[in-house]
Motif scaffolding. Structure first.
Motif, PDB file in Angstrom:
ATOM      1  N   ARG A   1      -6.720   4.437  -8.033  1.00 29.62           N
ATOM      2  CA  ARG A   1      -7.645   3.347  -7.968  1.00 29.62           C
ATOM      3  C   ARG A   1      -6.589   2.424  -6.352  1.00 29.62           C
ATOM      4  O   ARG A   1      -6.180   2.280  -4.912  1.00 29.62           O
ATOM      5  CB  ARG A   1      -8.663   2.778  -8.392  1.00 29.62           C
ATOM      6  N   LEU A   2      -5.654   2.002  -7.052  1.00 34.59           N
ATOM      7  CA  LEU A   2      -4.797   1.170  -6.257  1.00 34.59           C
ATOM      8  C   LEU A   2      -4.008   1.628  -5.536  1.00 34.59           C
ATOM      9  O   LEU A   2      -3.091   1.643  -4.200  1.00 34.59           O
ATOM     10  CB  LEU A   2      -3.403  -0.135  -7.518  1.00 34.59           C
TER      11      LEU A   2
ATOM     12  N   ARG B   1      -5.084   4.266  -3.197  1.00 39.42           N
ATOM     13  CA  ARG B   1      -6.361   4.194  -2.671  1.00 39.42           C
ATOM     14  C   ARG B   1      -6.372   5.708  -3.095  1.00 39.42           C
ATOM     15  O   ARG B   1      -6.705   6.456  -1.682  1.00 39.42           O
ATOM     16  CB  ARG B   1      -5.696   3.770  -1.059  1.00 39.42           C
TER      17      ARG B   1
ATOM     18  N   ARG C   1       0.691  -1.314  -0.436  1.00 36.79           N
ATOM     19  CA  ARG C   1       0.178  -0.224  -0.095  1.00 36.79           C
ATOM     20  C   ARG C   1       1.148   1.095  -0.207  1.00 36.79           C
ATOM     21  O   ARG C   1       0.457   2.339  -0.410  1.00 36.79           O
ATOM     22  CB  ARG C   1      -0.726  -0.607   1.226  1.00 36.79           C
TER      23      ARG C   1
ATOM     24  N   LEU D   1      -6.733   2.737 -12.997  1.00 38.70           N
ATOM     25  CA  LEU D   1      -6.433   1.951 -11.706  1.00 38.70           C
ATOM     26  C   LEU D   1      -5.302   2.206 -10.931  1.00 38.70           C
ATOM     27  O   LEU D   1      -5.191   1.895 -10.024  1.00 38.70           O
ATOM     28  CB  LEU D   1      -5.990   0.113 -13.055  1.00 38.70           C
ATOM     29  N   ALA D   2      -4.695   2.688 -11.596  1.00 38.92           N
ATOM     30  CA  ALA D   2      -2.883   3.454 -10.480  1.00 38.92           C
ATOM     31  C   ALA D   2      -3.782   3.979 -10.041  1.00 38.92           C
ATOM     32  O   ALA D   2      -3.187   3.995  -8.592  1.00 38.92           O
ATOM     33  CB  ALA D   2      -1.729   3.968 -11.526  1.00 38.92           C
TER      34      ALA D   2
ATOM     35  N   GLY E   1       2.399   1.777  -2.970  1.00 39.74           N
ATOM     36  CA  GLY E   1       1.046   2.243  -4.100  1.00 39.74           C
ATOM     37  C   GLY E   1       0.831   4.115  -4.071  1.00 39.74           C
ATOM     38  O   GLY E   1       1.038   4.491  -5.066  1.00 39.74           O
TER      39      GLY E   1
END
Lengths: 458, 219
Positions: B112-113, B115, B82, B109-110, B85
């Motif tokens: 989202r990942l 957070r 996490r 997506l990046a 990311g």
């Protein structure tokens, strides 16, 4: 949501592999669903047809044949029995209801059953047009039989000797349809029901036909055929009673067509103690006054009389066991397809895992956890599995319905695809388990992937 | 540059050993936000290993490694995932864009990942700036290498990381494209205030970044 969408995107991006796997699983699923539905309805139909019948009394022979012929009207009868002897057991205090049956004739392959009004009550069959029969040569027609033969109230038809058509036609005495029965979903839908007397009249006439001195002999120009029919179908004429007495009997029938008259007649016959001249029936359906009767009555009948007693419940379960072996075999085939589908799914996911290992490593670099990768890959397998199962269950029901309509047209047996069998729920769970198992190993590999080493490979 | 410069990377006496045949030692390296460094040296000298250590993909044997003020030693694998990311952006020589989804979705997506709140408008602006707005609905497999690299850079920057790591970003490119790629990395990391660490054996990178660390010379 991210992972579900990603799983879906991955499935869609390899459409051939995905659809082949889903189809393979659907094929296995639908075969099993089809067998579940057919087996369930077969067992249901069989027990519905036999509901309210505890024991069948008939001529000695195969008990399965006796049950098949006198309950399901699916085999030739085992032979005839004397009405007098059967009634002796009917009057037994352990017997609540006794329904005599006289079989042997048909019309357009629909069997004609000579019996009493009690037979209608066994199947809760109501007359929806016309009335019940009153005397000889009056008949009521079952719902499916009426549709198939186009018989309606007022129709006149001639019964054919035997069940397969093409044999001797009883055209000297015509039946009149006086009623049509409502649909019951039981065997009576596919029958023509008449009084016992009708059968006696016809077969009394036939015996007449053998006697050159018969005044009423008309249209009997096919004696050889006629004899063949007798041999094949355990006809009333098969027994070796005297022709004189039969002429008597026939004369009576010629003189009096009424029910009441016939009762007298029976009494008269009953006077002959030797029993060689008595009226005959094919079988008697008994229901017990008390469940305890099941312990003693069948054994007594089988040992103390020339009759055979067979319990439908016992014979049905024996039959279903036999049929069950076949169904089990087919079902095993369905499971082979399912296992094949599971292995193929595993191979596909594993292959896709290998091909996408850099993407999976990249996902970790972008912040995805190992658990998320596991879920992502498992979702891919489960999504495909769910799709295959849904397709298979739907397919199984649709094919069952199509088969059901085809069989109903051909055989009059009511099978439908629009029912839900509880075992299907279990099946779906087991299949999801297969999918989960097939997905678990690739997903586990994704979980344990060494990101650094994978990236160094690339 | 902000008043108080944040430390993006601190290395002191870092060692790593793989089996018995490979070891890496980095005596000292410090990088503040907005700064850039080129880690150079011949193939096999441990440049990529250093990048994996910084990214938390490998665990050092000894020494101090602090990334954006965090020490990985006390964190679980998923915490490191996490953290990576959220705070790091990585561009590899092979871009590893997800082939099943559009380039736009790859970048989303990046986000989202990481957070971070998903902000398509912001991604659009990023695509505009990188000159790839027209490609947003295409699949990665339909792009040229230069276009794909711009997508990969967008993916590495979309969540505004504090440290941008690039592994051989120019090695496979001709001179013009290599120059473009390097310019983009420098400009875009500066635009989000990220520190930049480029690992390369490509001589064309020399002299382009604030600092240089020659791992080959250390051995």
């Amino acid at each position: 949501m991210t992972w579900l969408r990603l799983a879906w995107a991955n499935l869609v991006s390899s459409p051939l592999t995905s659809s082949v796997n889903a189809l393979l699983l659907a094929l296995g699923t639908s075969s099993i669903v089809l067998l579940l539905l057919a087996g369930h309805q077969l067992a249901n139909t069989m027990s519905r047809d036999a509901a309210g019948i505890d024991l069948v009394v008939g001529a000695k022979g195969s008990p399965v044949q006796l049950i098949l012929s006198s309950i399901y009207h699916a085999d030739v009868p085992t032979g005839n029995i004397s009405l007098e002897e059967a009634e002796h057991w009917a009057e037994d205090p352990r017997v609540a209801r006794a329904v005599p049956l006289s079989l042997g004739d048909s019309y357009q392959n629909i069997r004609i059953v000579g019996t009493t009004h009690d037979y209608l009550d066994v199947y809760d069959a109501d007359v929806v047009a016309g009335r019940r029969w009153d005397g000889a040569m009056e008949a009521v027609v079952g719902a499916a039989a009426a549709r198939e033969t186009n018989l309606e109230v007022g129709s006149i038809f001639a019964g054919v000797h035997g069940f397969d058509g093409g044999l001797h036609e009883h055209d000297e005495r015509m039946y009149e349809v006086v009623g049509v029965l409502g649909r019951t979903g039981t065997v009576i839908d596919r029958l023509i029901v008449t009084s016992l007397e009708s059968v006696w009249v016809l077969h009394g006439d036939e015996d007449h036909g053998h006697d050159p001195s018969d005044d009423n002999h008309e249209g009997h120009d096919d004696h050889p055929d006629h004899d063949d029919g007798h041999d094949e179908h355990n006809d009333h004429a098969d027994h070796d009673h005297g022709h004189d007495e039969h002429n008597d009997h026939a004369d009576h029938e010629e003189d009096h067509h009424g029910h009441d008259d016939h009762a007298d007649h029976e009494g008269e016959e009953g006077d002959h103690d030797h029993g060689d001249a008595s009226l005959e029936i094919t079988a008697m359906l008994l229901s017990y006054e008390t469940p305890l009767a099941a312990v003693s009555l069948p054994r007594e009948i089988n040992s103390l009389s020339a009759l055979q007693a067979a319990a439908p419940a016992v014979e049905i379960s024996r039959l279903l066991q036999l049929v069950g072996v076949g169904l089990d075999g087919l079902q095993a085939f369905g499971w082979v397809l399912v296992v094949t589908a599971g292995l193929s799914l595993f191979a596909a996911l594993y292959g896709s895992l290998r091909a996408r290992r850099f993407e999976l490593a990249m996902l970790r670099c972008l912040g995805a956890t190992r658990l998320e990768l596991f879920i992502g890959l498992a979702l891919e397998g489960l999504l495909l599995t769910a799709f295959g199962i849904a397709l298979g269950v739907l397919g199984g029901h649709v094919v069952m319905e199509m088969l059901g309509q085809w069989i109903e047209q051909a055989q009059g047996v009511v099978l439908t695809g629009w029912i839900w069998v509880p075992a299907e729920g279990t099946l779906v769970l087991v299949l999801l388990g297969v999918g989960a198992l097939a997905s678990a190993i690739p997903a586990w590999q994704a979980y344990h992937q060494d990101v650094s080493r994978t990236l160094s490979e690339g | 540059m902000s008043e108080k410069t944040q430390s993006a990377l601190d290395i002191d006496g870092l060692t790593f050993r793989y089996a018995s045949e490979f070891s890496l030692t980095v005596p000292s390296l410090s990088l503040s936000s907005g700064q850039s460094v080129a880690v150079i040296g011949p193939s096999g000298c441990g440049k990529t290993t250093l990048l994996h250590l910084i990214a938390g993909l490998l665990t050092p044997e000894s020494g101090l490694l602090s990334v954006c003020g965090q020490y990985f030693g006390s964190m679980s694998t998923s915490e490191v995932d996490r953290f990576r990311g959220q705070n790091l952006g990585i561009v590899f020589q092979k871009l590893h864009l997800l082939s099943a989804i559009s380039v736009f979705d790859n970048v989303l997506l990046a986000q989202r990942l990481a957070r971070k709140p998903v902000d398509p408008a912001n991604v659009d602006r990023l695509f505009e700036r990188l000159g790839i707005a027209a490609l947003k609905h295409k699949r990665p497999s339909t792009l040229s290498l230069g276009q794909a690299q711009r997508v990969a850079i967008a993916r590495a920057l979309v969540h505004r990381p504090r440290l941008l790591l690039a592994d051989e970003p120019t090695s496979a490119l001709d001179d013009a494209h290599a120059n473009d790629a390097l310019e983009l990395l420098i400009e875009e990391s500066a635009s989000v205030g990220a520190a930049l660490l480029v690992v390369t054996h490509d001589e064309r990178v020399r002299g382009r970044l604030d600092m240089e660390l020659d791992l080959g010379a250390l051995r």
